[in-house]
Design an enzyme around this catalytic site. Structure first.
Site, PDB file in Angstrom:
ATOM      1  N   ASN A   1      -3.758  -0.353  -0.715  1.00 36.77           N
ATOM      2  CA  ASN A   1      -3.707   1.069  -1.089  1.00 36.77           C
ATOM      3  C   ASN A   1      -5.146   1.587  -1.081  1.00 36.77           C
ATOM      4  O   ASN A   1      -5.913   1.309  -1.988  1.00 36.77           O
ATOM      5  CB  ASN A   1      -3.080   1.193  -2.486  1.00 36.77           C
ATOM      6  N   TRP A   2      -5.482   2.327  -0.046  1.00 39.28           N
ATOM      7  CA  TRP A   2      -6.878   2.792   0.101  1.00 39.28           C
ATOM      8  C   TRP A   2      -7.206   3.972  -0.788  1.00 39.28           C
ATOM      9  O   TRP A   2      -8.360   4.382  -0.870  1.00 39.28           O
ATOM     10  CB  TRP A   2      -7.149   3.179   1.565  1.00 39.28           C
ATOM     11  N   LYS A   3      -6.190   4.566  -1.399  1.00 39.16           N
ATOM     12  CA  LYS A   3      -6.404   5.771  -2.222  1.00 39.16           C
ATOM     13  C   LYS A   3      -7.163   6.804  -1.382  1.00 39.16           C
ATOM     14  O   LYS A   3      -6.956   6.870  -0.173  1.00 39.16           O
ATOM     15  CB  LYS A   3      -7.123   5.405  -3.522  1.00 39.16           C
TER      16      LYS A   3
ATOM     17  N   HIS B   1       2.914   6.055  -8.083  1.00 41.79           N
ATOM     18  CA  HIS B   1       1.689   5.359  -8.478  1.00 41.79           C
ATOM     19  C   HIS B   1       1.193   5.957  -9.794  1.00 41.79           C
ATOM     20  O   HIS B   1       1.328   7.161 -10.022  1.00 41.79           O
ATOM     21  CB  HIS B   1       0.623   5.503  -7.380  1.00 41.79           C
TER      22      HIS B   1
ATOM     23  N   GLU C   1      -1.628   6.829 -10.757  1.00 37.82           N
ATOM     24  CA  GLU C   1      -2.553   7.958 -10.588  1.00 37.82           C
ATOM     25  C   GLU C   1      -1.775   9.249 -10.296  1.00 37.82           C
ATOM     26  O   GLU C   1      -2.163  10.332 -10.736  1.00 37.82           O
ATOM     27  CB  GLU C   1      -3.576   7.643  -9.481  1.00 37.82           C
TER      28      GLU C   1
ATOM     29  N   GLU D   1       2.109  -2.489 -12.062  1.00 31.89           N
ATOM     30  CA  GLU D   1       0.671  -2.271 -12.175  1.00 31.89           C
ATOM     31  C   GLU D   1       0.328  -1.820 -13.592  1.00 31.89           C
ATOM     32  O   GLU D   1       0.474  -0.633 -13.930  1.00 31.89           O
ATOM     33  CB  GLU D   1       0.214  -1.188 -11.189  1.00 31.89           C
TER      34      GLU D   1
ATOM     35  N   GLY E   1      -8.411  -0.842 -11.190  1.00 32.33           N
ATOM     36  CA  GLY E   1      -9.790  -0.410 -10.947  1.00 32.33           C
ATOM     37  C   GLY E   1     -10.745  -0.759 -12.072  1.00 32.33           C
ATOM     38  O   GLY E   1     -11.871  -0.266 -12.108  1.00 32.33           O
TER      39      GLY E   1
ATOM     40  N   SER F   1      -6.664  -4.772  -9.938  1.00 27.26           N
ATOM     41  CA  SER F   1      -7.891  -5.564  -9.780  1.00 27.26           C
ATOM     42  C   SER F   1      -7.668  -6.911  -9.084  1.00 27.26           C
ATOM     43  O   SER F   1      -8.370  -7.881  -9.374  1.00 27.26           O
ATOM     44  CB  SER F   1      -8.586  -5.774 -11.132  1.00 27.26           C
TER      45      SER F   1
ATOM     46  N   GLY G   1      -5.952  -2.250  -4.476  1.00 28.10           N
ATOM     47  CA  GLY G   1      -6.718  -1.019  -4.288  1.00 28.10           C
ATOM     48  C   GLY G   1      -8.120  -1.348  -3.790  1.00 28.10           C
ATOM     49  O   GLY G   1      -8.347  -1.557  -2.598  1.00 28.10           O
ATOM     50  N   GLY G   2      -9.069  -1.432  -4.711  1.00 33.61           N
ATOM     51  CA  GLY G   2     -10.489  -1.607  -4.375  1.00 33.61           C
ATOM     52  C   GLY G   2     -10.751  -2.702  -3.347  1.00 33.61           C
ATOM     53  O   GLY G   2     -11.490  -2.492  -2.369  1.00 33.61           O
TER      54      GLY G   2
HETATM   55  P1  PGA Z   1      -7.125  -1.840  -7.858  1.00 39.30           P
HETATM   56  O1  PGA Z   1      -5.978  -0.747  -7.582  1.00 39.30           O
HETATM   57  O2  PGA Z   1      -6.788  -3.065  -7.042  1.00 39.30           O
HETATM   58  O3  PGA Z   1      -8.409  -1.184  -7.421  1.00 39.30           O
HETATM   59  O4  PGA Z   1      -7.096  -2.143  -9.323  1.00 39.30           O
HETATM   60  C1  PGA Z   1      -4.616  -1.102  -7.496  1.00 39.30           C
HETATM   61  C2  PGA Z   1      -3.763   0.123  -7.260  1.00 39.30           C
HETATM   62  O5  PGA Z   1      -4.000   1.157  -7.890  1.00 39.30           O
HETATM   63  O6  PGA Z   1      -2.827   0.097  -6.434  1.00 39.30           O
END
Ligand code: PGA
Length: 261
Positions: A12-14, A102, A104, A174, A180, A220, A241-242
């Site tokens: 997930n590149w956001k 998600h 966010e 999650e 993050g 993470s 994500g990251g």
């Molecule tokens: P993260 O993000 O790996 O940077 O914690 C995960 C996500 O939000 O899908």
């Protein structure tokens, strides 16, 4: 990871990487991954909307075994929804997977359980697979409310779905406090919550659906932590994500089986 469920690793590149960066990333990733890796693990990439067409063209031209994903969509096919993206248009672009709900989106953009449920239905209506995200805040975690929260989220998203529809879905657990932040839920802790999600899926739909649905952990995840996560019996993959923004790190995550070999 239980026998018949194919592991699924999703990036997930956001709101990161423009379409030029995306093309470079996909070329490098496809060079790093071997046939064996892609035989064993399904890999989905979720770039920003503006990158989708470029990546789709590259996947088609080079016959890459990477699955195109989106990060969100609207619940309606078309209409007066300025700035939104139709699930019908995503399906036309060759998108296979859509992240829905998600944290966010829920926290920053006010998406409710009801709206998330409508999106799940819309994604499936167009032959795509939802990756339904659920998870608790730090306050809920500390107050012991994790299972109440995720059960409510699962029930709301799935209770109008048939058993067959639920079988093909993906859920991502999650914990919001782990996204993050560099803080992982311990693999054993994530296993307990994910086993509870599977039980809730059985209660809301059916036992065969709960045995078939794939459940990811997210928060993470890094190349150094994935192998222990994937050893848990109910965890079928990860949503990253990251660490999905670096092609070398992401390839090592996909290749977690090499670490345990
Ligand atoms: P993260 O993000 O790996 O940077 O914690 C995960 C996500 O939000 O899908």
């Amino acid at each position: 990871m239980a026998g018949e469920r194919t592991p699924i690793v999703s990036g997930n590149w956001k709101m990161n990487q423009n379409h030029f960066e995306a093309i470079q990333f996909v070329q490098k990733l496809s060079y790093l991954l071997q046939k064996d890796d892609l035989d064993a693990v399904e890999v989905t990439l979720h770039p920003p909307f503006t990158d989708l067409r470029s990546i789709q063209t590259l996947i088609d031209a080079d016959k890459l075994r990477l699955k195109l994903g989106a990060q969100n969509c609207h619940a309606e096919d078309r209409g007066a929804f300025t700035g939104e993206v139709s699930p019908a248009f995503l399906a036309k672009l060759g998108v296979h997977y859509v992240i829905v709900g998600h944290s966010e989106r829920r926290q920053l953009f006010g998406e409710t359980d009801e709206f998330v449920a409508r999106k799940v239905a819309a994604v499936q209506k167009h032959g795509m697979t939802p990756i339904l995200c659920v998870g608790e805040t730090l306050e809920e975690h500390e107050a012991g409310l994790t299972l109440d929260k995720i059960r409510r989220q699962i029930r709301s998203a799935l209770d109008k779905r048939t058993s067959e529809q639920v079988k093909s879905m993906v859920v991502a657990y999650e914990p919001i406090w782990a996204i993050g932040t560099g803080k992982n839920a311990l693999p054993g802790e994530a296993q307990v919550v994910i086993a509870a999600i599977r039980e809730e899926v059985a209660a809301v739909t059916s036992r065969p659906a709960s045995a078939a649905i794939r459940i990811q952990y997210g928060g993470s995840v890094k190349a150094g932590t994935i192998a222990d996560i994937m050893r848990q019996p109910d965890i079928d993959g990860v949503l990253v994500g990251g660490a999905s923004l670096d092609s070398t790190e992401f390839a090592r995550i996909v290749q977690y089986r090499r670490q345990s070999a």
